[in-house]
Design a protein around this motif. Structure first.
Motif, mmCIF file in Angstrom:
data_model
loop_
_atom_site.group_PDB
_atom_site.id
_atom_site.type_symbol
_atom_site.label_atom_id
_atom_site.label_comp_id
_atom_site.label_asym_id
_atom_site.label_seq_id
_atom_site.Cartn_x
_atom_site.Cartn_y
_atom_site.Cartn_z
ATOM 1 N N GLU A 36 -6.868 8.252 -3.355
ATOM 2 C CA GLU A 36 -6.174 8.499 -4.614
ATOM 3 C C GLU A 36 -6.621 7.434 -5.612
ATOM 4 N N ARG A 37 -7.173 7.873 -6.729
ATOM 5 C CA ARG A 37 -7.641 6.967 -7.774
ATOM 6 C C ARG A 37 -6.666 7.035 -8.942
ATOM 7 N N GLN A 38 -6.263 5.865 -9.425
ATOM 8 C CA GLN A 38 -5.267 5.806 -10.491
ATOM 9 C C GLN A 38 -5.742 4.836 -11.573
ATOM 10 N N TRP A 39 -5.744 5.298 -12.813
ATOM 11 C CA TRP A 39 -6.079 4.455 -13.958
ATOM 12 C C TRP A 39 -4.794 4.115 -14.688
ATOM 13 N N ARG A 40 -4.659 2.831 -15.044
ATOM 14 C CA ARG A 40 -3.465 2.371 -15.744
ATOM 15 C C ARG A 40 -3.847 1.576 -16.980
ATOM 16 N N PHE A 41 -2.995 1.699 -17.978
ATOM 17 C CA PHE A 41 -3.123 0.915 -19.207
ATOM 18 C C PHE A 41 -1.792 0.219 -19.424
ATOM 19 N N CYS A 42 -1.796 -1.090 -19.363
ATOM 20 C CA CYS A 42 -0.579 -1.909 -19.491
ATOM 21 C C CYS A 42 0.488 -1.453 -18.488
ATOM 22 N N PHE A 43 0.080 -1.253 -17.255
ATOM 23 C CA PHE A 43 0.957 -0.895 -16.136
ATOM 24 C C PHE A 43 1.552 0.503 -16.242
ATOM 25 N N PHE A 44 1.078 1.337 -17.159
ATOM 26 C CA PHE A 44 1.523 2.721 -17.263
ATOM 27 C C PHE A 44 0.419 3.622 -16.728
ATOM 28 N N PRO A 45 0.719 4.463 -15.744
ATOM 29 C CA PRO A 45 -0.333 5.331 -15.209
ATOM 30 C C PRO A 45 -0.758 6.383 -16.227
ATOM 31 N N LEU A 46 -2.062 6.450 -16.460
ATOM 32 C CA LEU A 46 -2.606 7.417 -17.400
ATOM 33 C C LEU A 46 -3.234 8.610 -16.689
ATOM 34 N N TYR A 47 -3.832 8.365 -15.537
ATOM 35 C CA TYR A 47 -4.622 9.389 -14.886
ATOM 36 C C TYR A 47 -4.634 9.106 -13.390
ATOM 37 N N TRP A 48 -4.453 10.135 -12.574
ATOM 38 C CA TRP A 48 -4.627 9.964 -11.139
ATOM 39 C C TRP A 48 -5.221 11.227 -10.555
ATOM 40 N N LYS A 49 -6.026 11.032 -9.533
ATOM 41 C CA LYS A 49 -6.732 12.134 -8.915
ATOM 42 C C LYS A 49 -6.939 11.810 -7.446
ATOM 43 N N THR A 50 -6.804 12.817 -6.607
ATOM 44 C CA THR A 50 -7.038 12.660 -5.185
ATOM 45 C C THR A 50 -8.394 13.275 -4.850
ATOM 46 N N LYS A 51 -9.232 12.496 -4.173
ATOM 47 C CA LYS A 51 -10.572 12.952 -3.821
ATOM 48 C C LYS A 51 -10.747 12.874 -2.313
ATOM 49 N N ARG A 52 -11.573 13.739 -1.771
ATOM 50 C CA ARG A 52 -11.920 13.728 -0.356
ATOM 51 C C ARG A 52 -13.382 13.327 -0.255
ATOM 52 N N GLN A 53 -13.645 12.252 0.505
ATOM 53 C CA GLN A 53 -15.003 11.756 0.656
ATOM 54 C C GLN A 53 -15.336 11.663 2.139
ATOM 55 N N PHE A 54 -16.628 11.771 2.444
ATOM 56 C CA PHE A 54 -17.108 11.729 3.814
ATOM 57 C C PHE A 54 -17.923 10.455 4.010
ATOM 58 N N TYR A 55 -17.631 9.730 5.097
ATOM 59 C CA TYR A 55 -18.327 8.481 5.423
ATOM 60 C C TYR A 55 -18.756 8.497 6.883
ATOM 61 N N CYS A 56 -19.845 7.813 7.175
ATOM 62 C CA CYS A 56 -20.256 7.602 8.557
ATOM 63 C C CYS A 56 -19.486 6.410 9.102
ATOM 64 N N SER A 57 -18.959 6.537 10.308
ATOM 65 C CA SER A 57 -18.178 5.436 10.877
ATOM 66 C C SER A 57 -19.069 4.345 11.466
ATOM 67 N N LEU A 58 -20.354 4.631 11.692
ATOM 68 C CA LEU A 58 -21.249 3.646 12.285
ATOM 69 C C LEU A 58 -22.014 2.851 11.225
ATOM 70 N N CYS A 59 -22.679 3.550 10.290
ATOM 71 C CA CYS A 59 -23.472 2.845 9.278
ATOM 72 C C CYS A 59 -22.745 2.718 7.940
ATOM 73 N N ASN A 60 -21.542 3.312 7.817
ATOM 74 C CA ASN A 60 -20.675 3.189 6.643
ATOM 75 C C ASN A 60 -21.325 3.732 5.370
ATOM 76 N N ARG A 61 -22.151 4.765 5.493
ATOM 77 C CA ARG A 61 -22.762 5.395 4.320
ATOM 78 C C ARG A 61 -21.863 6.500 3.794
ATOM 79 N N HIS A 62 -21.894 6.676 2.480
ATOM 80 C CA HIS A 62 -21.195 7.765 1.822
ATOM 81 C C HIS A 62 -22.057 9.010 1.957
#
Length: 68
Positions: A36-62
């Motif tokens: 979950e990515r959240q952008w804030r301006f003066c502690f007020f949330p302006l934008y949030w979005k949930t993203k699904r990403q895939f990573y390797c557990s061994l080499c830690n590549r995206h």
């Protein structure tokens, strides 16, 4: 005159789960990470979005999965 912007970007990992398949680079296990990515301006949330990403557990590549 002094102009100050107080902006913040915060990433929070919501969950990690194993995914089917193997990493094409090293053959390690693939993990699905919900972020979950959240952008804030003066502690007020302006934008949030949930993203699904895939990573390797061994080499830690995206890993990029093409849309079908």
């Amino acid at each position: 005159m002094c102009l100050v912007f107080v902006c913040d970007e915060d990433d929070t990992v919501l969950s990690r789960q194993p995914a089917p398949g193997a990493c094409p680079f090293c053959g390690g296990l693939v993990q699905v990470v919900d972020i979950e990515r959240q952008w804030r301006f003066c502690f007020f949330p302006l934008y949030w979005k949930t993203k699904r990403q895939f990573y390797c557990s061994l080499c830690n590549r995206h890993l990029v999965v093409p849309n079908q």
